[in-house]
Design a protein around this motif. Sequence first.
Motif, short mmCIF file in Angstrom:
data_model
loop_
_atom_site.label_atom_id
_atom_site.label_comp_id
_atom_site.label_asym_id
_atom_site.label_seq_id
_atom_site.Cartn_x
_atom_site.Cartn_y
_atom_site.Cartn_z
N LEU A 22 -10.23 -13.23 0.57
CA LEU A 22 -8.55 -13.15 0.48
C LEU A 22 -8.22 -14.32 1.09
CD1 LEU A 22 -7.83 -9.56 1.51
CD2 LEU A 22 -8.62 -10.20 -0.75
N GLY A 26 -3.52 -12.38 1.95
CA GLY A 26 -4.17 -11.10 1.82
C GLY A 26 -4.54 -10.80 0.21
N GLU A 111 3.73 -7.22 -5.08
CA GLU A 111 2.57 -6.86 -5.19
C GLU A 111 2.05 -6.32 -6.52
OE1 GLU A 111 1.21 -4.79 -0.96
OE2 GLU A 111 2.82 -3.80 -2.12
N HIS A 140 -3.04 2.09 -0.33
CA HIS A 140 -2.08 2.25 0.87
C HIS A 140 -0.88 2.44 0.39
CE1 HIS A 140 -5.81 1.08 3.50
NE2 HIS A 140 -5.91 0.40 2.11
N ASN A 142 2.47 1.59 1.63
CA ASN A 142 3.07 0.50 2.52
C ASN A 142 4.46 -0.04 2.27
OD1 ASN A 142 2.61 -0.74 -0.05
ND2 ASN A 142 1.70 -2.51 0.86
N TYR A 152 -3.04 -1.76 -3.48
CA TYR A 152 -4.36 -1.69 -3.35
C TYR A 152 -4.95 -2.81 -2.51
CZ TYR A 152 -9.29 -2.29 -4.86
OH TYR A 152 -10.79 -2.21 -4.90
N ARG A 153 -6.06 -2.78 -1.68
CA ARG A 153 -6.55 -3.52 -0.58
C ARG A 153 -7.88 -3.81 -0.96
NH1 ARG A 153 -3.39 -1.34 4.45
NH2 ARG A 153 -1.31 -1.99 3.95
N THR A 156 -13.02 -6.88 1.83
CA THR A 156 -13.08 -8.18 1.97
C THR A 156 -14.53 -8.64 2.57
OG1 THR A 156 -12.27 -7.95 4.53
CG2 THR A 156 -10.72 -8.66 2.85
#
Length: 157
Positions: A22, A26, A111, A140, A142, A152-153, A156
Amino acid sequence: MGTQTGAAAASTAPAADKSYTLNSKGIPTELAAYGNGKIPASALEKVGSTGHKLWAPAAQNLNQMIADAKTQGVTIGITDSYRPYEEQVDLAKRKGLYSQGGLAAKPGTSEHGWGMATDLDLNSKAQAWMRENGEKYGFHENVPREPWHWAYRPKTS
């Protein structure tokens, strides 16, 4: 998730174990190269049989999450997904900027423009399920004023 059994044990989406690099904001570096709202179709994937698309790893995890929720009697719908830059501009005009009390991010910063956020259609049972399980799939909640917005995250590296 390692101790779950039955249908939930098979709930790891295809992209769940892959890690991504990332940038400082992010954003996966492979997406950042395209620009917000300029993600090519080749990097997007359909969400189920809907007309919605997300960045492929996010779509894979969302598809798995929706399927797993369904096996538990929970229905998760989707109302919005990837937004090209032009749609972000239009939305900001119609709904106002979040920073000014509206519901839209500044165009080019959303996002949704990275294909990493979805707006879900959730009844109270589905909202509770998401709050309990969404993170297992990388999603998440957020945006405090938008309980339907889930980002979505990716993992990493």
